[in-house]
Design a protein around this motif. Sequence first.
Motif, mmCIF file in Angstrom:
data_model
loop_
_atom_site.group_PDB
_atom_site.id
_atom_site.type_symbol
_atom_site.label_atom_id
_atom_site.label_comp_id
_atom_site.label_asym_id
_atom_site.label_seq_id
_atom_site.Cartn_x
_atom_site.Cartn_y
_atom_site.Cartn_z
ATOM 1 N N ASP A 262 0.767 -1.254 0.000
ATOM 2 C CA ASP A 262 0.000 0.000 0.000
ATOM 3 C C ASP A 262 0.799 1.306 0.000
ATOM 4 O O ASP A 262 0.438 2.248 -0.698
ATOM 5 C CB ASP A 262 -0.978 0.016 1.190
ATOM 6 C CG ASP A 262 -1.754 1.321 1.307
ATOM 7 O OD1 ASP A 262 -2.433 1.679 0.331
ATOM 8 O OD2 ASP A 262 -1.674 1.977 2.356
ATOM 9 N N VAL A 263 1.911 1.404 0.743
ATOM 10 C CA VAL A 263 2.462 2.719 1.078
ATOM 11 C C VAL A 263 3.484 3.272 0.080
ATOM 12 O O VAL A 263 4.006 4.371 0.266
ATOM 13 C CB VAL A 263 3.092 2.699 2.494
ATOM 14 C CG1 VAL A 263 2.014 2.578 3.552
ATOM 15 C CG2 VAL A 263 4.105 1.568 2.625
ATOM 16 N N HIS A 264 3.834 2.522 -0.958
ATOM 17 C CA HIS A 264 4.776 2.939 -2.001
ATOM 18 C C HIS A 264 6.219 3.034 -1.509
ATOM 19 O O HIS A 264 7.022 3.801 -2.045
ATOM 20 C CB HIS A 264 4.348 4.252 -2.652
ATOM 21 C CG HIS A 264 3.050 4.153 -3.391
ATOM 22 N ND1 HIS A 264 2.566 5.158 -4.200
ATOM 23 C CD2 HIS A 264 2.117 3.159 -3.457
ATOM 24 C CE1 HIS A 264 1.401 4.797 -4.710
ATOM 25 N NE2 HIS A 264 1.115 3.579 -4.274
ATOM 26 N N PHE A 265 6.549 2.277 -0.477
ATOM 27 C CA PHE A 265 7.935 2.075 -0.057
ATOM 28 C C PHE A 265 7.989 0.755 0.706
ATOM 29 O O PHE A 265 6.950 0.156 1.007
ATOM 30 C CB PHE A 265 8.453 3.236 0.804
ATOM 31 C CG PHE A 265 7.684 3.462 2.084
ATOM 32 C CD1 PHE A 265 7.924 2.699 3.217
ATOM 33 C CD2 PHE A 265 6.720 4.466 2.157
ATOM 34 C CE1 PHE A 265 7.224 2.911 4.398
ATOM 35 C CE2 PHE A 265 6.004 4.688 3.332
ATOM 36 C CZ PHE A 265 6.265 3.907 4.454
ATOM 37 N N SER A 266 9.187 0.286 0.997
ATOM 38 C CA SER A 266 9.300 -0.953 1.766
ATOM 39 C C SER A 266 9.967 -0.673 3.107
ATOM 40 O O SER A 266 10.809 0.225 3.228
ATOM 41 C CB SER A 266 10.099 -2.008 0.990
ATOM 42 O OG SER A 266 11.471 -1.688 0.946
ATOM 43 N N GLU A 267 9.572 -1.443 4.102
ATOM 44 C CA GLU A 267 10.186 -1.394 5.422
ATOM 45 C C GLU A 267 9.839 -2.682 6.164
ATOM 46 O O GLU A 267 8.920 -3.417 5.769
ATOM 47 C CB GLU A 267 9.716 -0.166 6.224
ATOM 48 C CG GLU A 267 8.270 -0.209 6.651
ATOM 49 C CD GLU A 267 7.895 0.926 7.606
ATOM 50 O OE1 GLU A 267 8.800 1.572 8.155
ATOM 51 O OE2 GLU A 267 6.690 1.152 7.793
ATOM 52 N N ILE A 268 10.569 -2.954 7.232
ATOM 53 C CA ILE A 268 10.274 -4.100 8.089
ATOM 54 C C ILE A 268 10.080 -3.581 9.501
ATOM 55 O O ILE A 268 10.937 -2.857 10.026
ATOM 56 C CB ILE A 268 11.406 -5.146 8.057
ATOM 57 C CG1 ILE A 268 11.636 -5.639 6.625
ATOM 58 C CG2 ILE A 268 11.070 -6.334 8.961
ATOM 59 C CD1 ILE A 268 12.803 -6.608 6.483
ATOM 60 N N THR A 269 8.959 -3.917 10.103
ATOM 61 C CA THR A 269 8.656 -3.460 11.456
ATOM 62 C C THR A 269 8.440 -4.651 12.378
ATOM 63 O O THR A 269 8.226 -5.781 11.935
ATOM 64 C CB THR A 269 7.401 -2.561 11.468
ATOM 65 O OG1 THR A 269 6.333 -3.233 10.773
ATOM 66 C CG2 THR A 269 7.674 -1.237 10.785
#
Length: 475
Positions: free
Chosen positions: A282-289
Amino acid sequence: MRATSKLFLVLLALASAPCPSWSSPGAVGVDATPQLVSRIAFGSCAKQGTPQPIWSAISEFDPHIFIWLGDNIYGDNKRPLRVFGKERTIGPWKNLPLFFASPEQELRERYRIQKSNPGYSNLRSRAQIIGTWDDHDFGLNDAGKEFSGKNISQKLMLEFLDESPDSPRFKQSGVYASYTYGPVGKQIKVILLDTRYHRDPIGSDGSILGEEQWAWLEKELYGPKTDITIIGSSIQVISNLSATTSPLFYMESWGRFPKERKRLFNLINQSKRNGIFFISGDVHFSEITRFDCATGYPLYDVTSSGITQSVENAVPLLSPLVRFLARVTPCTMRIYNSGCRYSSCIYGKPNFGAIEIDWDATPRRLRLETRDLEGKPVMGVNLSFSDLRNSESLSKSTVSKNCIFEADLPWILRRRLSILIFSFLGVSIVLLVLILCVAVWYLRRCLRKCKGGREKDEEKDFAMLRVVSFGRFRR
């Protein structure tokens, strides 16, 4: 004797009849020797008709399964940004919504374009494709249960995924589903949520899933145990950046429905199910939380977005600024480690998610990561299966690291980004005013000097004229 022979022939025919290799809502039975799954790819936010070179990298990863996490196409339409005129789409005085839905035929054509993409077609020939949706393929930006075209959208999306015609997903309200892969002892369960069909309006703190889907999810989590359980959500589960980016901009997430997120965490905790982690888009970037205080082990959320749509591609000239702002935006759940390509541990270019499972290692291990257009990792985390097991000995010092939600941060820290940007704008305006004042002062001084010089020249000319006139008079 004849009856016995007939029975033997029937049993022989049943034993030799082919069964599906994959367990899904539309499948009947499971292969006697289910395929071992050790590589899973996932992604979201693919605008049909836009170049999609990333499929080559996904195919080179050679996943057994690819999971769509929403915005599999962009089925809605966007009007031009207009502040003035008859069709105003932004500002408190707007008279038209910025987004509007497409008719069925146009939506069907956009799915056809996406499905016929050569790179995606190649992946379909070598991997099992499953998925859920988000708002743009649901039919309208940020839409929920109020969207009137959701049943048509559901049918078209399931056809795009080549769902079996007798699949319950065609008959139920929503596209949620679960799949089980692999032999006993090496099983993976994939649970795909529908965060659109039953969702209440944003800000209502109402329901995301609806009671029917909640009952189904509870049954899935309390069902037969598997070594790994992947829960796919189109919107982020753990991160809630809207709490730290408002009032500048907002993003959808489970964090904007605090009661629903708490209910989800409680259900996972009560089920005592091991091996759960989330994947999202959804957010147009990648990350790991990571969140440590929901159950007896940390919960991870690997966000991959998007296949074509990304924040840095949207503003390529401002990429350094985007990365700087990402670094200063507070995120209490994000994992920061040396494996991140950028110090913000956010990747704002096209990417896909990758899950690799080493079933033969002792102990068994898995790697969660996101990768770039060339298939190179941009961030990741290594886990052993024991890291995703309920443990009474989980230390409080470990737990406390990732337990504070963004919305619970002190006000001045939570609004750090807004304070920084508004301060920058304020200083910029003051400097601009000072520069204008200096420019006006300098211009006026130049004009006075020019005017003074002209007056002196006129006086000299006048004096010369008087001298000449006086000389003529003397003669």
